[in-house]
Design a protein around this motif. Structure first.
Motif, short mmCIF file in Angstrom:
data_model
loop_
_atom_site.label_atom_id
_atom_site.label_comp_id
_atom_site.label_asym_id
_atom_site.label_seq_id
_atom_site.Cartn_x
_atom_site.Cartn_y
_atom_site.Cartn_z
N ASN A 293 0.86 -1.18 0.00
CA ASN A 293 0.00 0.00 0.00
C ASN A 293 0.90 1.23 0.00
N TYR B 78 1.40 4.06 2.65
CA TYR B 78 2.15 3.89 3.89
C TYR B 78 3.43 4.71 3.87
N ASN C 259 1.96 9.81 6.69
CA ASN C 259 1.89 8.62 7.52
C ASN C 259 3.14 8.45 8.36
N PHE D 120 -2.70 -0.65 7.27
CA PHE D 120 -2.50 -0.37 5.85
C PHE D 120 -2.53 -1.65 5.01
#
Lengths: 334, 333
Positions: free
Chosen positions: B30, B33, B38, B283
């Motif tokens: 993902n 991330y 993040n 995630f």
């Protein structure tokens, strides 16, 4: 010789403490003098006493095992899932659950004894892992985490709640597990080896004791006992949950240390652990009966722990110093 | 000495590599991330653990253990929260919290040094005592309705970076320099490495062990302050079980529980790894209940690898020493 002279004296102190507890709590609430209530109160601390007996063996070898608190939850969940969700016979489920407790102990023991990992770190990792596995099992099976798995048969509930000739099963279990631990530790060659390993592992190794095997085996026993404790707790409370035992870390170590077992290994015994667990259990019941909220019991156990360890420590140091000051007296005594 | 320091360096680099690997692998699954947002968030949520791990490292370096940090965190957060809620001065609240941490650290130190209680037992007992004191103090209720401007404090940004994160990073670097470069800072490692040697060198061992507990207590109350400002309320079981996570973080970062080995940076990296696993699971769309299993097995694997590496390093060193001795004898003969 001093080692063997000293432990019974500490046990005597513990015994006096129990008597004092019974008298004091009885005066606060006469219901405490009711033998049936007193015997039934064993159910409240049987799980931690069972683990305490065998953690004592681990501590005598010089190690420590804090993963038992998670093995309780794991075996509880395994018992519930196997018997209620998978529909396997309850007794086979119990057997499997206790076996899994033993396997957890085996993993701890092998990595500590043969993998040379520190006991504290390993059992901390084990504590996270076994609790994690229990939570994953609950999560994957789709059972409600809060309600747990219930609907156990009447027979299963009898394990903890039944009684024989007026004596609750919990008391009998307490005595049986105590006898097993006592005989193993104090009446067999294996027990002697446990002490020798704890006093000096190298010396024990040179005198032909397979110390690694001894150390690993104590963790297996501790894991098995945690498994049994998990089953008993599930039976007592009537449902299987992953968070059982999570608050037992402190009490388990308290009963072991209060029982006079040295955290550094080599000294101690299960008699002290048994007496200490009764002290702790009665204190809990007594304080509850006296109208003290359960939340405050931590204060009492914490103070008890510090005072007892400080007393034991100062006591032994005092004796050591006395011996150094009066060497001739030691010769007469010896 | 040079050799030991290179081994330690290797250990921290391994932890860092693992952290990067974690981010890259999860980033592949993902890509969100890896966004700055993040990473900032991950750092923010690990601040609490970093501060605790820094304090814990001092205690671990001297060869002791501090289980009471969770209780200290809860109690100081509760006291600070109540003062703020009742409209008290923010400085008063901070000082009260820090004093509580220092005081609990002092009691721990007193027990370990004077009463000769094993640090594990002493701090465990204090953990349960502080928990009860917190319940007594708050009457078993949650501390809520803390003014909003306190919560705003944790959201201030400076140069696009969270102010708290900035302070914590600077603090970690400062402590690292103190521990590795300053003469007195190195006492902690010396004590843990060899107590008798440290005494022979004239290091006031007992005083520095007491300092380590006080530092750990103060860090725990600092973490309590961060808790109040980030979360905004204090429940009765705030910080429950956090002590074990912090020890796990330190061990992940290469701090030895026997003492004498480890760095603050390693411990901080360990803390970031443990909290990143949480968000990584989110995630990767893995149910959160896998968290403990993954952290637990990760800890065990890393610890076992460490133990094996140390064993082989020792064996090699022994061999080298033996060879050197044999050669010497051969030369003499």
């Amino acid at each position: 010789m001093s080692m063997f002279n000293k432990i019974p004296r500490w046990n005597l102190t513990l015994f006096v403490l129990i008597v004092a507890e019974i008298i004091v709590f009885g005066m606060m609430n006469p219901r405490f003098w009711n033998v049936t209530i007193l015997l039934n109160s064993f159910n409240d601390f049987i799980a931690l006493a069972i683990i305490g007996f065998f953690v004592t063996l681990v501590v005598i070898t010089g190690g420590i095992d804090i993963s038992g608190v998670s093995i309780i939850g794991l075996t509880s969940v395994v018992t519930g899932l196997l018997s209620q969700v998978a529909g396997i016979n309850i007794w086979i489920s119990i057997f499997c659950a206790i076996l899994i407790g033993g396997l957890c102990g085996l993993l701890n023991g092998v990595l500590i004894a043969y993998g040379r990992v520190q006991a504290m770190v390993m059992t901390l990792g084990g504590m996270l892992l076994y609790r994690g596995i229990a939570i994953v099992l609950v999560g994957l099976s789709g059972v409600s985490t809060y309600e747990g798995i219930s609907g156990f048969s009447e027979g299963f509930g009898q394990i903890a709640n039944g009684e024989v000739m007026g004596i609750p099963h919990a008391v009998l279990l307490f005595i049986i597990m105590f006898l097993i631990a006592y005989i193993l530790l104090h009446r067999t060659r294996y027990g002697r080896y446990i002490y020798l390993t704890g006093i000096n592992q190298n010396t024990a190794e040179y005198s032909g004791i397979n110390t690694k095997k001894i150390i690993a085996s104590t963790y297996v026993l501790s894991g098995l006992s945690a498994g049994i404790a998990g089953v008993v707790l599930t039976s007592y409370l009537g449902s299987a949950r992953s968070d059982y035992g999570s608050e037992y870390l402190m009490p388990i170590l308290t009963v072991v240390v209060l029982g006079g077992t040295f955290i550094t290994g080599g000294k101690g015994g299960v008699v002290g652990t048994a007496l200490a667990s009764i002290i702790l259990g009665f204190m809990q019941v007594g304080l509850q009966m006296a109208g003290v909220s359960t939340q405050y019991i931590g204060l009492a156990t914490g103070v008890l722990l510090i005072v007892s360890v400080a007393f034991l420590g100062i006591n032994s140091e005092f004796r050591f110093n006395m011996k150094r000051i009066l060497p001739q007296k030691q010769n007469i005594g010896g | 000495m040079a050799r030991i320091s290179t081994i330690i360096k290797q250990r921290e680099t391994r932890t860092l590599l693992f952290l990067i690997l974690l981010f890259v692998v999860v980033g592949f699954i993902n890509t969100d991330y890896l966004s700055l947002q993040n990473i900032d968030k991950s750092l923010k949520s690990s601040l609490l653990y970093i501060v605790l791990a820094v304090g814990m490292t001092f205690v671990l370096l001297t060869g002791n253990l501090d289980i009471s940090v969770g209780g200290t965190l809860g109690l100081s957060a509760a006291v600070c929260g109540t003062i703020l809620r009742d409209g008290g001065n923010i400085f008063l609240a901070v000082i009260a919290a820090l004093l509580i941490g220092a005081f609990i650290g002092l009691i721990n130190g007193f027990g370990v040094i004077k009463l000769k209680i094993s640090s594990f037992i002493m701090t465990l007992a204090l953990l349960s005592i502080t928990r009860v004191v917190q319940v007594l103090y708050t009457d078993g209720k949650w501390v809520e309705n803390i003014p909003a401007n306190v919560k705003e404090l944790s959201k201030i940004d400076i140069f696009g970076m969270n102010l708290l994160s900035f302070f914590v990073i600077v603090g970690v670097i400062f402590v690292q320099v103190y521990l590795s470069k300053s003469r007195k800072g190195r006492y902690y490692t010396a004590i843990g490495d060899n107590v008798d040697g440290a005494i022979s060198l004239g290091i006031p061992v007992n005083r520095y062990i007491a300092y380590s507990f006080v530092i750990s207590g103060i860090s725990a109350s600092l973490a309590g302050l961060i808790f109040v400002s980030q979360i905004g309320f204090v429940s009765t079981n705030a910080g429950a079980g956090i002590e074990l996570t912090v020890i796990a973080a330190c061990v992940l970062g290469g701090v030895s529980l026997i003492g004498g080995i480890g760095t603050v940076i390693g411990a901080a990296l360990g803390a970031i790894i443990l909290t990143s696993i949480n968000s990584a699971l989110v995630f990767m769309k893995v149910p959160a209940f896998w968290n403990d299993t993954i952290s637990g097995s990760l800890l065990i694997i890393i610890v076992v690898i460490d133990a094996l590496l140390v064993f082989h390093a020792n064996k090699k060193a022994k061999k080298v020493r033996l060879n050197a001795r044999v050669l010497q004898k051969g030369a003499q003969g």
